[in-house]
Scaffold this motif. Structure first.
Motif, short mmCIF file in Angstrom:
data_model
loop_
_atom_site.label_atom_id
_atom_site.label_comp_id
_atom_site.label_asym_id
_atom_site.label_seq_id
_atom_site.Cartn_x
_atom_site.Cartn_y
_atom_site.Cartn_z
N LYS A 148 9.57 36.38 72.83
CA LYS A 148 9.92 38.00 72.45
C LYS A 148 9.72 37.96 71.12
CE LYS A 148 12.80 39.02 76.47
NZ LYS A 148 14.07 39.74 76.99
N TRP A 191 6.80 40.78 70.54
CA TRP A 191 7.11 42.14 70.49
C TRP A 191 6.47 43.01 69.22
CZ3 TRP A 191 12.88 43.29 72.24
CH2 TRP A 191 12.80 43.04 73.54
N GLN A 212 7.94 40.64 78.56
CA GLN A 212 9.37 40.10 78.51
C GLN A 212 9.25 38.75 78.38
OE1 GLN A 212 11.89 41.70 78.71
NE2 GLN A 212 10.89 43.65 78.89
N TRP A 263 4.63 44.69 81.97
CA TRP A 263 6.13 44.58 81.52
C TRP A 263 6.50 43.01 81.84
CZ3 TRP A 263 10.64 43.04 84.00
CH2 TRP A 263 11.79 43.35 83.46
N GLN A 317 10.54 47.86 76.34
CA GLN A 317 11.73 48.81 76.41
C GLN A 317 11.55 50.06 77.22
OE1 GLN A 317 12.40 49.16 72.10
NE2 GLN A 317 13.75 47.62 71.97
N THR A 318 10.51 49.94 78.01
CA THR A 318 10.32 51.09 78.89
C THR A 318 10.39 50.38 80.33
OG1 THR A 318 8.42 51.71 77.53
CG2 THR A 318 8.45 52.72 79.96
N LYS A 368 6.44 45.65 72.11
CA LYS A 368 8.05 45.74 72.28
C LYS A 368 8.15 47.16 72.98
CE LYS A 368 12.16 46.33 69.48
NZ LYS A 368 12.83 46.20 68.06
N ASP A 369 7.39 48.02 72.80
CA ASP A 369 7.33 49.36 73.44
C ASP A 369 7.21 49.47 74.85
OD1 ASP A 369 7.42 50.67 71.12
OD2 ASP A 369 5.23 51.19 70.90
#
Length: 390
Positions: free
Chosen positions: A172, A176, A229, A225, A207-208, A203-204
């Protein structure tokens, strides 16, 4: 007992075609060099970093590239040499790692998982990279991480001619801060689509909520996604060398007519090349098999420049056959096999003559798929038929 941590290395030969040309023509070092099709209708296959400074990049129309960099030296490319050096690197990697995947003519994934019991993986990978450069004279970049897509992204960040390791647990930290366009497979249209819904960095995405991404983007949303991660596949398709395609035929009567044998060889080569194109593959090795009337069976194989074109494969198959067939000796069976298969990718399409031929062959393939392969056959087969009728 916990499972071994995955270690995936990704190797990518920098500006491969140009690098080979510079080996062959060292006087061009430091100059803007473009490899690709003709100045009027071709596209850029690859270019030197000196040409990139002017905005030239792969897959750009050659006419545009020459406007941006009119002083560029344009080379048509020597595909046989590229295949030769690709095989050199392949042989080195095959001798040094337990499992690898040849993703394209200049790109490799290596699974080094489990080797940490015997070696420092980071050190071993860097030594392998240095060995490849020493043996071939070619620059090569490398990324090392826990997943294929992360290693490929690390390689991209390491270019030109560098090495970057993303340690376990630091995925990450690496991913990110990056823009969304850095994720493999995100092109200009996808980038615009993601930014339109407020996703500018990896990163966006991370965090969604995954449910939101799936609703907006479908299955691709979940895949994005997971990548955000730091979760990705470490499985390699390591079967490229072992896979092969072949066809053979046994004659009702033993044959000694060289013209007839040539015609059968053409037919089998066409049939196998058709299978090759249907599977979006290129072959780097041809084997011709002959079984004589007394059941003695011999075969001869030769490596070639990666291709799926009938004319090139037929020419080489005939050449191999003529070298080792014992003329006058009765033949019971003849066969053809293609091995060292590799995904087509962009390797052939960037060369004008091969691209044109490939388009023609695929048009014929479409006809065969619609109406059957008996409708379309080479003139050699037709002439033999007429000869027998007369």
């Amino acid at each position: 007992m916990s499972a071994a941590k995955p270690y995936i290395a990704h190797f990518d030969l920098d500006s491969f075609f140009v690098s080979v040309e510079l080996l062959l023509h060292p006087e061009l070092k430091g100059k803007p060099v473009i490899v690709g099709g003709s100045a009027n209708r071709g596209v850029v296959s690859t270019c030197s970093y000196e040409a990139r400074k002017f905005g030239v990049h792969s897959a750009m129309p050659m006419a545009t590239a020459m406007k941006l960099c009119p002083q560029a030296i344009l080379l048509k490319g020597t595909y046989q040499q590229y295949s030769h050096y690709s095989k050199m690197v392949t042989d080195i990697i095959a001798s040094k790692v337990p499992l690898f995947q040849k993703a394209s003519i200049d790109e490799f994934y290596c699974d080094l998982s489990g080797m940490e019991r015997f070696f420092n993986i980071s050190q071993y990978t860097q030594q392998l990279r240095e060995f490849i450069m020493k043996e071939t004279g070619l620059p090569i970049s490398c990324g090392l991480s826990s997943a294929k897509f992360i290693s490929k992204m690390a390689t991209n960040e390491a270019k030109p001619n560098g090495f970057l390791e993303i340690k376990h647990g630091r995925e990450k930290d690496f991913l990110w801060p990056m823009g969304i366009e850095k994720i493999n497979g995100v092109g200009k249209q996808s980038e615009a689509r993601l930014k339109a819904i407020g996703l500018h960095t990896i990163k966006d995405v991370a965090q969604t909520p995954v449910e939101v991404l799936e609703k907006k983007l479908g299955k691709w949303g979940r895949d994005l996604w997971l990548k955000s991660q730091g979760i990705g596949s470490a499985e390699l398709d390591a079967q490229w060398i072992q896979k092969s395609m072949s066809h053979e035929t046994t004659f009702h009567e033993n044959q000694t007519d060289t013209d007839f044998l040539h015609t059968q060889l053409v037919r089998l080569t066409e049939k196998t090349a058709f299978d090759l194109r249907q599977d979006e593959k290129l072959t780097g090795c041809i084997t011709v098999k002959i079984r004589y009337a007394d059941f003695e069976t011999t075969s001869k194989q030769e490596t070639i420049g990666f291709t799926s074109l009938d004319d090139e494969l037929i020419r080489k198959a005939k050449e191999i056959f003529d070298k080792f067939y014992q003329r006058g000796r009765a033949v019971r069976l003849i066969g053809i096999r293609f091995s060292q298969l590799m995904d087509t990718g962009m390797q052939m399409n960037l060369f004008n003559d091969q691209h044109t031929k490939l388009s023609l062959y695929k048009a014929v393939d479409d006809i065969k798929n619609r109406f059957g392969d008996k409708l379309v056959s080479k003139a050699a087969a037709q002439s033999l038929k007429k000869k027998k009728e007369n």
